[in-house]
Design a protein around this motif. Structure first.
Motif, PDB file in Angstrom:
ATOM      1  N   ALA A 174       0.813  -1.218   0.000  1.00 15.43           N
ATOM      2  CA  ALA A 174       0.000   0.000   0.000  1.00 15.43           C
ATOM      3  C   ALA A 174       0.844   1.264   0.000  1.00 15.43           C
ATOM      4  N   THR A 175       2.094   1.158   0.465  1.00 11.91           N
ATOM      5  CA  THR A 175       2.968   2.336   0.530  1.00 11.91           C
ATOM      6  C   THR A 175       4.110   2.263  -0.471  1.00 11.91           C
ATOM      7  N   GLY A 176       4.038   1.296  -1.371  1.00 11.47           N
ATOM      8  CA  GLY A 176       5.085   1.150  -2.380  1.00 11.47           C
ATOM      9  C   GLY A 176       5.553  -0.277  -2.457  1.00 11.47           C
ATOM     10  N   ASN A 177       5.728  -0.789  -3.668  1.00 15.19           N
ATOM     11  CA  ASN A 177       6.081  -2.187  -3.835  1.00 15.19           C
ATOM     12  C   ASN A 177       7.361  -2.375  -4.647  1.00 15.19           C
ATOM     13  N   PHE A 178       8.127  -1.282  -4.784  1.00 13.46           N
ATOM     14  CA  PHE A 178       9.406  -1.403  -5.481  1.00 13.46           C
ATOM     15  C   PHE A 178      10.348  -0.323  -4.980  1.00 13.46           C
ATOM     16  N   PHE A 179      11.444  -0.777  -4.345  1.00 19.20           N
ATOM     17  CA  PHE A 179      12.443   0.142  -3.817  1.00 19.20           C
ATOM     18  C   PHE A 179      13.794  -0.037  -4.506  1.00 19.20           C
ATOM     19  N   GLY A 180      13.819  -0.836  -5.567  1.00 12.33           N
ATOM     20  CA  GLY A 180      15.039  -0.961  -6.353  1.00 12.33           C
ATOM     21  C   GLY A 180      15.418  -2.403  -6.630  1.00 12.33           C
ATOM     22  N   ASN A 181      16.188  -2.587  -7.693  1.00 11.65           N
ATOM     23  CA  ASN A 181      16.737  -3.903  -8.000  1.00 11.65           C
ATOM     24  C   ASN A 181      18.042  -3.735  -8.758  1.00 11.65           C
ATOM     25  N   VAL A 182      18.805  -4.818  -8.811  1.00 13.23           N
ATOM     26  CA  VAL A 182      20.061  -4.800  -9.540  1.00 13.23           C
ATOM     27  C   VAL A 182      20.373  -6.215  -9.999  1.00 13.23           C
ATOM     28  N   LEU A 183      20.982  -6.335 -11.166  1.00 10.54           N
ATOM     29  CA  LEU A 183      21.425  -7.613 -11.709  1.00 10.54           C
ATOM     30  C   LEU A 183      22.935  -7.739 -11.547  1.00 10.54           C
ATOM     31  N   SER A 184      23.397  -8.954 -11.327  1.00  7.57           N
ATOM     32  CA  SER A 184      24.831  -9.183 -11.148  1.00  7.57           C
ATOM     33  C   SER A 184      25.569  -9.099 -12.466  1.00  7.57           C
ATOM     34  N   ALA A 185      26.829  -8.706 -12.389  1.00  7.63           N
ATOM     35  CA  ALA A 185      27.692  -8.679 -13.574  1.00  7.63           C
ATOM     36  C   ALA A 185      28.163 -10.074 -13.957  1.00  7.63           C
ATOM     37  N   THR A 223      20.712   1.626  -9.821  1.00  7.40           N
ATOM     38  CA  THR A 223      20.551   3.033 -10.201  1.00  7.40           C
ATOM     39  C   THR A 223      19.117   3.507 -10.001  1.00  7.40           C
ATOM     40  N   ASN A 224      18.233   2.592  -9.589  1.00  5.03           N
ATOM     41  CA  ASN A 224      16.819   2.934  -9.433  1.00  5.03           C
ATOM     42  C   ASN A 224      16.324   2.788  -7.998  1.00  5.03           C
ATOM     43  N   SER A 225      17.240   2.590  -7.049  1.00  4.28           N
ATOM     44  CA  SER A 225      16.827   2.307  -5.679  1.00  4.28           C
ATOM     45  C   SER A 225      16.517   3.586  -4.914  1.00  4.28           C
ATOM     46  N   VAL A 226      15.618   3.457  -3.950  1.00  2.00           N
ATOM     47  CA  VAL A 226      15.212   4.584  -3.113  1.00  2.00           C
ATOM     48  C   VAL A 226      15.194   4.147  -1.662  1.00  2.00           C
ATOM     49  N   ALA A 227      15.229   5.113  -0.777  1.00  2.06           N
ATOM     50  CA  ALA A 227      15.221   4.846   0.657  1.00  2.06           C
ATOM     51  C   ALA A 227      13.813   4.491   1.130  1.00  2.06           C
ATOM     52  N   GLY A 228      13.739   3.933   2.340  1.00  3.83           N
ATOM     53  CA  GLY A 228      12.464   3.804   3.024  1.00  3.83           C
ATOM     54  C   GLY A 228      11.835   2.439   3.093  1.00  3.83           C
ATOM     55  N   ALA A 229      12.391   1.423   2.427  1.00  3.58           N
ATOM     56  CA  ALA A 229      11.782   0.091   2.493  1.00  3.58           C
ATOM     57  C   ALA A 229      11.888  -0.467   3.903  1.00  3.58           C
ATOM     58  N   GLN A 230      10.831  -1.125   4.347  1.00  2.00           N
ATOM     59  CA  GLN A 230      10.807  -1.746   5.668  1.00  2.00           C
ATOM     60  C   GLN A 230      10.615  -3.247   5.532  1.00  2.00           C
ATOM     61  N   SER A 231      11.307  -3.992   6.386  1.00  2.00           N
ATOM     62  CA  SER A 231      11.209  -5.455   6.363  1.00  2.00           C
ATOM     63  C   SER A 231      11.230  -6.045   7.766  1.00  2.00           C
ATOM     64  N   SER A 232      11.025  -5.214   8.769  1.00  2.00           N
ATOM     65  CA  SER A 232      11.225  -5.636  10.160  1.00  2.00           C
ATOM     66  C   SER A 232       9.918  -5.937  10.881  1.00  2.00           C
ATOM     67  N   ASP A 233       8.952  -6.517  10.166  1.00  2.00           N
ATOM     68  CA  ASP A 233       7.617  -6.720  10.734  1.00  2.00           C
ATOM     69  C   ASP A 233       7.451  -8.041  11.467  1.00  2.00           C
ATOM     70  N   GLY A 234       8.503  -8.854  11.525  1.00  2.20           N
ATOM     71  CA  GLY A 234       8.404 -10.142  12.192  1.00  2.20           C
ATOM     72  C   GLY A 234       8.201 -11.313  11.254  1.00  2.20           C
ATOM     73  N   SER A 235       8.046 -11.049   9.964  1.00  2.00           N
ATOM     74  CA  SER A 235       7.868 -12.132   8.992  1.00  2.00           C
ATOM     75  C   SER A 235       9.136 -12.971   8.879  1.00  2.00           C
ATOM     76  N   PRO A 236       9.010 -14.224   8.436  1.00  5.60           N
ATOM     77  CA  PRO A 236      10.168 -15.108   8.381  1.00  5.60           C
ATOM     78  C   PRO A 236      11.217 -14.672   7.355  1.00  5.60           C
ATOM     79  N   PHE A 237      12.460 -15.024   7.651  1.00  6.24           N
ATOM     80  CA  PHE A 237      13.537 -15.035   6.669  1.00  6.24           C
ATOM     81  C   PHE A 237      13.578 -16.438   6.094  1.00  6.24           C
ATOM     82  N   ASP A 238      13.604 -16.553   4.762  1.00  2.00           N
ATOM     83  CA  ASP A 238      13.540 -17.853   4.094  1.00  2.00           C
ATOM     84  C   ASP A 238      14.804 -18.145   3.302  1.00  2.00           C
TER      85      ASP A 238
END
Length: 371
Positions: A174-185, A223-238
């Motif tokens: 609801a507050t944004g679903n893309f904060f950036g991505n990058v492909l490996s060289a 080159t397209n990343s932005v600040a502000g993504a949150q991931s600390s809600d208690g959901s699992p790390f997989d």
């Protein structure tokens, strides 16, 4: 103990001097203010060596972030690792879903994060997930968009190989679903069993938006990343397959995996070079415990914690963007003091007044010491 550093403009060329938390610097000094504490440099929050014969896999960081097997997925198989044993993420027709290992430990609930691991391909499909952080169950988006962040095999198939992709979406569509991505060289082989190990590392800084991915030491920066993504809600790390709520939204590849590390901040090129050269080791922050000066001649004296006989790289910056080496001391004991002459700083940055000056310390790589 609080301290002040005197401001010396004409004699030394400094208007303000700061020693900040950046990579390996963990205290803040300002020439015109009282010493104040800062957040530690990126800190290890979990380390899984996969030396056990099977799950659960223990965490050696001290945080007890045990990885457990999702019983509805295929159990991994013990196999060769980059250091001692590793684990093979696996798939069998029954139960029909490839391996999912997970942990909800509180230490893993960070918005900024870093990662490091080794993989050896057995059978990779485009889109397979390597590691990920889940988001709360949602129907606002679907598929991989239901994952807060992940490192995966990209959707690209170029002549039987594919880059890796690191993407950050955050945990609230609801507050944004893309904060950036990058492909490996560097690319990895698809649909084939490889004898080669690949080192994968990187991270995301929620304060700055910096998003980086390293494969075999080669850095790719978003080159397209932005600040502000949150991931600390208690959901699992997989590790491997990923869920959103009750649904599986990404599958694991068949890979040997070893030496998986998570940090509470992104790794730098110095960290990654050390981890790649020293499988099984963890990245350490070397704390600058005291800064004195500038003295009447403009020299700086820096004291930091150290490991006896290790070689260190002291770097300086005036903008936090580019750090330049100014000294390479050899430690004698667990505390090392080094003097940085004003002439060296003038040669590096020019003789003009420096409004701000930053230092950081890192250990230089000599040989593998953690096998």
């Amino acid at each position: 103990m609080p301290m002040k550093l005197r401001q010396r403009r004409k004699a030394t060329g400094y208007r303000a001097l700061r020693l900040i938390d950046y990579v390996a610097v963990c205290l803040v000094f300002c020439a015109i203010s009282v010493l104040t504490p800062a957040v530690l440099a990126e800190k290890l929050v979990a380390h899984w060596t996969f030396d056990e014969s099977g799950p659960p896999f223990s965490d050696s960081s001290g945080n007890s972030a045990t990885l457990t097997l999702d019983p509805l997925t295929t159990a991994p198989v013990t196999g060769p690792g980059i250091v001692a044993a590793g684990t093979l993420l696996n798939w069998k027709q029954v139960p029909g879903t490839s391996t999912r290992l997970s942990s909800t430990n509180a230490a893993l609930q960070t918005d900024s994060f870093g990662f490091s691991f080794w993989l050896r391909p057995v059978y990779l499909d485009p889109g397979n997930n390597l590691i990920a952080k889940e988001m709360p169950a949602t129907t606002a988006v679907s598929g991989s968009q239901q994952i807060s962040w992940q490192v995966r095999i990209s959707q690209t198939n170029s002549n039987g190989s594919s880059p890796l992709e690191f993407v950050v979406r955050g945990n609230n569509p609801a507050t944004g679903n893309f904060f950036g991505n990058v492909l490996s060289a560097v690319t990895v082989p698809l649909f084939t069993n490889s004898a080669n190990w690949f080192h994968v590392a990187g991270g995301y800084d929620t304060a700055t938006g910096s998003l980086t991915l390293f494969v075999n030491g080669l850095e790719s920066e978003a080159t397209n990343s932005v600040a502000g993504a949150q991931s600390s809600d208690g959901s699992p790390f997989d590790v491997g397959s990923v869920k959103n709520g009750a649904n599986y939204v990404a599958d694991a590849p068949l890979i040997y995996l070893d030496d998986l590390q998570l940090y509470n901040g992104p790794l730098t090129a110095v960290d990654v070079a050390f981890l790649m050269a020293n499988p099984g080791c963890v990245s350490q922050s070397f704390i600058i415990s005291n800064l004195s000066g500038p003295d009447p001649n403009g020299n700086m004296v820096i004291t930091f914690n150290s490991t006896n006989t290790a070689i260190y790289n002291v770097e300086a910056s005036i903008d936090l963007s580019t750090f330049i080496p100014v000294a390479t001391p050899i430690a004698v004991g667990n505390v090392t003091t080094v003097t940085i002459p004003k002439s060296s700083l003038d040669e590096t940055f020019g003789p003009a007044n420096r409004s701000e000056l930053y230092f950081r310390v890192s250990q230089l790589i000599i040989s593998n010491s953690c096998d």
